[in-house]
Structure formats: C-alpha cells, structure tokens
Design a protein around this motif. Structure first.
Motif: not given
Ligand SMILES: C[S@@+](CC[C@H](N)C(=O)[O-])C[C@H]1O[C@@H](n2cnc3c(N)ncnc32)[C@H](O)[C@@H]1O
Length: 217
Positions: A68-83
């Motif tokens: 369960a991963m929280l990408c915090l202040a991480s919008g922009g379609g970068q880290q979230g989609p890869v993870l």
C-alpha cells in the motif's frame, strides 16, 4: 497572490500555481508514456525523488505487489503510474486538481487502478491510521510552510515498519522533524539541483529514507 483575510494562503497559492504549471507543460507535470508503463509492468522500473536520480531500488520492499503506497504531493502522472504498473496499490495525494488529472489520465489510458485524493499534505485526515506501507514524497515540501504536521501525519498513516521517502527546508525541520515525529532514518542521499548555479558548490537536493519503528517508543 492568494490571501485568507490579510494572511497569505500557501495552499490556494500553490494550487493555482501548479494548475498553471500543468497548462504550461512544466516537466514535473508531464506524465509517463506507454513504454515506461510497459517496462514497469515487466519489472523494469525506477522513480525519482530528487532531480533525475532514481531512488535506490532497495529503499522499496523487495515485492511491490500488495504494497500500500502513498505518493504524497506526487501528482503529475509520474511516480504513481510507474509504481502501480510495478504492482503496488497506489494512492496519489496532491494539492493540484490538474496534477491529479495527469495521474487519472495515465490510469485510464493504461488500465491502472490508482486512487487520487486532493488535499494539503499537512492534513492526511482522508486516511485512517496505519493505512500505508510506504510513503513516497518527491520534491514538494519546499511549498509547505511547516513540516512538523507533515511528519506527524505521515507517521500516523504508516503501518509500524512502514517507510517514508522524501525531500528540502532546514536540516532541523527535515531531519530533526522526522526524528521528533518518531521516525528512524536509515538512508540519506544528495543530488545537484539541475537549474541552480550553486550546484557547483553544494548539492541542493537530498532525499531520506525513514522507517516507522515496529515498536514506537
Ligand atoms: C515538483 S512537483 C512533484 C511531483 C512530481 N511528480 C515530481 O516528481 O517532482 C510538486 C507537487 O507538490 C504539490 N504540492 C504543493 N503543495 C502541496 C501541499 N500543500 N499538499 C500537497 N501537495 C502539494 C504540487 O501540486 C505538485 O504536484
């Protein structure tokens, strides 16, 4: 300038500013392409926290599936989609609707399950305690006037044994603040700021890995 009464409102100001950055195609608002997602699905992935430096793979759990991963202040379609493509169960939290729309775009394009939540990183009240195994917090807390609530909330929403990765403010606020919240630091790396002349003399960026102890004191 966004003000509450006579006071500067950093959340409203940064929300409008990052929505504008999306409209002007700032590189930190540009989502990953299908080839990056395809590689991540095949197990070949990396994400950045500072500049262009990939986060060391061993900062993450060996197996991402079910993490369960929280990408915090991480919008922009970068880290979230890869993870998410690499198998993690991803929630992206950000203060900019336009940045979150980038993650939603990639999720729809690639058939990825990504939750997006709008808000200020000082208040993670949208999540119950011990909800996440890992928090990934790329360059962003420089936009936040105070870090203590960010560390307190991150500590709360992590499970014991959970990991926080982040980025810049004073060392007292950054490192002292994480220690004061109860975290144990396990790693620290630095990188030059790509657009800053002082990079010749000092790194400018640093990232840390911190763990919420299994048995907090
Ligand atoms: C440099 S971008 C980082 C995200 C990008 N994916 C990256 O890799 O660098 C900074 C992000 O922080 C977000 N942000 C700024 N202030 C925030 C706050 N108070 N709470 C949550 N997010 C915030 C911005 O909307 C923006 O998406």
């Amino acid at each position: 300038m966004c003000r509450v009464g006579e006071q500067f409102d950093p959340v409203a100001h940064n929300r409008a500013a990052w929505d504008r950055e999306v409209a002007s195609d700032n590189e930190w608002t540009r989502p990953v392409g299908p080839e990056v997602v395809a590689r991540a699905r095949a197990g070949d992935w990396s994400v950045v926290l500072i500049g262009y430096e990939p986060v060391p793979r061993d900062w993450f759990p060996a197996e991402l599936a079910g993490t369960a991963m929280l990408c915090l202040a991480s919008g922009g379609g970068q880290q979230g989609p890869v993870l998410a493509a690499a198998g993690a169960d991803v929630t992206v939290f950000d203060n900019s609707p336009a940045q979150l729309a980038r993650d939603e775009e990639v999720a729809a394009r690639e058939g990825l399950a990504i939750r997006t939540v709008l808000g200020d990183m000082r208040d993670l009240g949208a999540f119950p305690s011990a909800r996440f195994d890992v928090i990934v917090n790329p360059v962003s807390n420089v936009f936040c006037p105070e870090l203590a609530p960010v560390w307190r909330e991150s500590f709360r929403v992590l499970r014991p044994g959970g990991v926080l990765m982040e980025y810049s403010h004073t060392l007292t606020e950054q490192i002292g603040g994480q220690l004061a919240a109860g975290f144990v630091l396990t790693h620290l790396v630095e990188a030059p700021h790509h657009a800053d002349a002082t990079a010749r003399y000092m790194p400018g960026y640093f990232a840390t890995r911190a763990v919420k102890p299994a048995d907090p004191a």
